[in-house]
Design a protein around this motif. Structure first.
Motif, mmCIF file in Angstrom:
data_model
loop_
_atom_site.group_PDB
_atom_site.id
_atom_site.type_symbol
_atom_site.label_atom_id
_atom_site.label_comp_id
_atom_site.label_asym_id
_atom_site.label_seq_id
_atom_site.Cartn_x
_atom_site.Cartn_y
_atom_site.Cartn_z
ATOM 1 N N LEU A 95 0.817 -1.209 0.000
ATOM 2 C CA LEU A 95 0.000 0.000 0.000
ATOM 3 C C LEU A 95 0.854 1.264 0.000
ATOM 4 C CD1 LEU A 95 -2.901 1.145 0.222
ATOM 5 C CD2 LEU A 95 -2.652 1.035 2.704
ATOM 6 N N PHE A 96 1.915 1.260 0.794
ATOM 7 C CA PHE A 96 2.686 2.485 0.979
ATOM 8 C C PHE A 96 3.978 2.533 0.163
ATOM 9 C CE2 PHE A 96 0.023 2.403 4.750
ATOM 10 C CZ PHE A 96 -0.367 3.725 4.860
ATOM 11 N N MET A 97 4.548 1.382 -0.147
ATOM 12 C CA MET A 97 5.825 1.361 -0.851
ATOM 13 C C MET A 97 5.685 0.922 -2.305
ATOM 14 S SD MET A 97 8.049 2.276 1.461
ATOM 15 C CE MET A 97 9.640 1.675 0.891
ATOM 16 N N GLY A 98 4.537 0.336 -2.641
ATOM 17 C CA GLY A 98 4.363 -0.187 -3.980
ATOM 18 C C GLY A 98 5.231 -1.394 -4.260
ATOM 19 N N GLU A 99 5.669 -2.053 -3.211
ATOM 20 C CA GLU A 99 6.485 -3.250 -3.343
ATOM 21 C C GLU A 99 6.087 -4.225 -2.254
ATOM 22 O OE1 GLU A 99 10.558 -2.481 -1.054
ATOM 23 O OE2 GLU A 99 10.239 -1.027 -2.649
ATOM 24 N N THR A 100 6.522 -5.461 -2.405
ATOM 25 C CA THR A 100 6.139 -6.473 -1.427
ATOM 26 C C THR A 100 7.279 -6.756 -0.473
ATOM 27 O OG1 THR A 100 6.821 -8.251 -2.920
ATOM 28 C CG2 THR A 100 4.522 -7.546 -3.017
ATOM 29 N N ILE A 101 7.009 -6.580 0.801
ATOM 30 C CA ILE A 101 7.937 -7.006 1.845
ATOM 31 C C ILE A 101 7.306 -8.200 2.534
ATOM 32 C CG2 ILE A 101 8.992 -6.403 4.050
ATOM 33 C CD1 ILE A 101 9.330 -3.584 3.019
ATOM 34 N N ILE A 102 7.946 -9.343 2.376
ATOM 35 C CA ILE A 102 7.466 -10.593 2.948
ATOM 36 C C ILE A 102 8.609 -11.247 3.701
ATOM 37 C CG2 ILE A 102 6.587 -12.905 2.453
ATOM 38 C CD1 ILE A 102 5.297 -11.754 -0.077
ATOM 39 N N VAL A 103 8.358 -11.620 4.942
ATOM 40 C CA VAL A 103 9.358 -12.375 5.693
ATOM 41 C C VAL A 103 8.711 -13.652 6.200
ATOM 42 C CG1 VAL A 103 10.600 -10.289 6.359
ATOM 43 C CG2 VAL A 103 8.876 -11.212 7.895
ATOM 44 N N ASN A 104 9.521 -14.591 6.580
ATOM 45 C CA ASN A 104 8.994 -15.866 7.053
ATOM 46 C C ASN A 104 8.261 -15.708 8.373
ATOM 47 O OD1 ASN A 104 9.968 -17.533 4.912
ATOM 48 N ND2 ASN A 104 12.033 -17.349 5.768
ATOM 49 N N GLU A 105 7.429 -16.673 8.676
ATOM 50 C CA GLU A 105 6.627 -16.617 9.895
ATOM 51 C C GLU A 105 7.505 -16.549 11.135
ATOM 52 O OE1 GLU A 105 4.014 -19.946 9.916
ATOM 53 O OE2 GLU A 105 2.781 -19.199 8.265
ATOM 54 N N ALA A 106 6.957 -15.956 12.178
ATOM 55 C CA ALA A 106 7.682 -15.849 13.441
ATOM 56 C C ALA A 106 7.846 -17.217 14.083
ATOM 57 C CB ALA A 106 6.948 -14.912 14.388
ATOM 58 N N ASP A 107 8.868 -17.336 14.898
ATOM 59 C CA ASP A 107 9.128 -18.582 15.615
ATOM 60 C C ASP A 107 8.364 -18.667 16.922
ATOM 61 O OD1 ASP A 107 11.492 -19.604 13.887
ATOM 62 O OD2 ASP A 107 12.027 -17.533 14.374
ATOM 63 N N VAL A 108 8.104 -17.503 17.527
ATOM 64 C CA VAL A 108 7.404 -17.460 18.816
ATOM 65 C C VAL A 108 6.287 -16.439 18.724
ATOM 66 C CG1 VAL A 108 7.613 -17.068 21.295
ATOM 67 C CG2 VAL A 108 9.555 -18.015 20.027
ATOM 68 N N LEU A 109 5.069 -16.857 19.082
ATOM 69 C CA LEU A 109 3.917 -15.962 19.082
ATOM 70 C C LEU A 109 3.593 -15.548 20.512
ATOM 71 C CD1 LEU A 109 1.569 -17.751 16.518
ATOM 72 C CD2 LEU A 109 3.178 -15.869 16.111
ATOM 73 N N LEU A 110 3.490 -14.254 20.710
ATOM 74 C CA LEU A 110 3.123 -13.709 22.014
ATOM 75 C C LEU A 110 1.605 -13.616 22.078
ATOM 76 C CD1 LEU A 110 5.772 -10.850 22.019
ATOM 77 C CD2 LEU A 110 5.937 -13.050 23.209
ATOM 78 N N GLU A 111 1.009 -14.218 23.089
ATOM 79 C CA GLU A 111 -0.449 -14.261 23.184
ATOM 80 C C GLU A 111 -0.986 -13.537 24.405
ATOM 81 O OE1 GLU A 111 -2.309 -18.027 22.295
ATOM 82 O OE2 GLU A 111 -0.373 -18.874 21.717
ATOM 83 N N GLU A 112 -0.111 -13.143 25.319
ATOM 84 C CA GLU A 112 -0.565 -12.495 26.549
ATOM 85 C C GLU A 112 0.602 -11.749 27.165
ATOM 86 O OE1 GLU A 112 -1.709 -15.685 29.092
ATOM 87 O OE2 GLU A 112 0.287 -16.581 29.141
ATOM 88 N N VAL A 125 6.551 -8.194 28.721
ATOM 89 C CA VAL A 125 5.780 -7.909 27.513
ATOM 90 C C VAL A 125 4.479 -7.221 27.914
ATOM 91 C CG1 VAL A 125 4.649 -8.869 25.485
ATOM 92 C CG2 VAL A 125 6.750 -9.913 26.346
ATOM 93 N N LEU A 126 4.273 -6.007 27.405
ATOM 94 C CA LEU A 126 3.056 -5.247 27.682
ATOM 95 C C LEU A 126 2.261 -5.112 26.392
ATOM 96 C CD1 LEU A 126 4.584 -2.345 29.836
ATOM 97 C CD2 LEU A 126 3.593 -4.493 30.641
ATOM 98 N N GLU A 127 1.010 -5.499 26.414
ATOM 99 C CA GLU A 127 0.154 -5.323 25.243
ATOM 100 C C GLU A 127 -0.260 -3.854 25.159
ATOM 101 O OE1 GLU A 127 -2.103 -9.338 24.198
ATOM 102 O OE2 GLU A 127 -2.696 -8.566 26.156
ATOM 103 N N THR A 128 0.105 -3.211 24.033
ATOM 104 C CA THR A 128 -0.179 -1.779 23.868
ATOM 105 C C THR A 128 -0.807 -1.519 22.500
ATOM 106 O OG1 THR A 128 2.163 -1.529 23.228
ATOM 107 C CG2 THR A 128 1.567 -0.928 25.480
ATOM 108 N N PRO A 129 -1.982 -2.079 22.238
ATOM 109 C CA PRO A 129 -2.622 -1.891 20.938
ATOM 110 C C PRO A 129 -3.116 -0.463 20.753
ATOM 111 C CG PRO A 129 -4.129 -2.968 22.444
ATOM 112 C CD PRO A 129 -2.804 -2.894 23.154
ATOM 113 N N GLY A 130 -3.419 -0.155 19.516
ATOM 114 C CA GLY A 130 -3.932 1.166 19.168
ATOM 115 C C GLY A 130 -3.302 1.649 17.879
ATOM 116 N N HIS A 131 -1.984 1.615 17.815
ATOM 117 C CA HIS A 131 -1.301 1.884 16.543
ATOM 118 C C HIS A 131 -1.564 0.723 15.593
ATOM 119 C CE1 HIS A 131 1.681 3.086 13.619
ATOM 120 N NE2 HIS A 131 2.332 1.943 13.781
#
Length: 210
Positions: A95-112, A125-131
């Motif tokens: 959307l913003f660069m007109g190019e594709t940035i793709i990286v492999n999936e994360a190894d560790v998912l933070l859920e809480e 780890v503090l959950e700080t959603p909004g941005h």
């Protein structure tokens, strides 16, 4: 314990390297210019243990695979943004660069919210959603610092007009999670210079009167 700020890429996104006195380190938000970042770390003779992402917008993830492959280290991201790494629409690069940035999936998912122990590092780890929905901040009490990504800046706050952004939620995250920290806590921001919790409480125009 010390840190270094390394601005990378066209948006000068701050990658941070948190370094223990024993020479091990953690890498936060390697957004671009992987060769530059790797060269710097090698010259310092540091030993990376992990890559930690505050969120998965394109300007924070571009060098993830470069760093991960160089040292065979795990990548952490919040579960809500696990698919953003592989989707250029979700991470905003298309959307913003007109190019594709793709990286492999994360190894560790933070859920809480939790305390992470990685080598000799202890991070809250503090959950700080909004941005973004899966934005997290990493509080390192031993370093009196918090890596805030694009949640809080010196004199400003993160934008909320991107997909999944929410202005009221962002302000709640800042007040409930960040402004309760000791005022001397250094805020390691995703763009621009560092600041402190106390300075933002006193002078940030977006936070006063909320």
């Amino acid at each position: 314990m010390k840190w270094e700020r390394i601005p990378l890429g066209p948006l000068q996104t701050n990658a941070y390297v948190l370094v223990h006195e024993n020479g091990t380190c953690l890498i936060f938000d390697p957004g671009s210019e992987g060769e530059k970042l790797i060269k710097h770390i090698l010259e310092k003779h540091w030993t990376p243990l992990a890559v930690l992402l505050t969120h998965a917008h394109f300007d924070h993830i571009g060098a993830v695979d470069d760093v991960r492959n160089q040292w065979s280290i795990p990548v952490y991201v919040h579960k809500k943004e696990q698919h953003w790494l592989t989707d250029p629409m979700k991470n905003g690069s298309l959307l913003f660069m007109g190019e594709t940035i793709i990286v492999n999936e994360a190894d560790v998912l933070l859920e809480e919210e939790k305390t992470l122990t990685i080598g000799d590092f202890s991070l809250q780890v503090l959950e700080t959603p909004g941005h973004s929905p899966g934005s997290v901040s990493y509080y390192v009490e031993d370093a009196q610092a918090i890596v805030s990504g694009d949640v809080l800046f010196a004199g400003s706050i993160g934008r909320t007009d991107l997909p999944g952004g929410n202005y009221e939620q962002l302000l709640q995250s800042i007040h409930r999670q960040l402004l309760v920290l000791p005022e001397e806590t250094v805020v390691l921001c995703g763009h621009g210079p560092e600041t402190t919790i106390g300075a933002e409480m006193d002078t940030n125009p977006f936070l006063n009167g909320f």
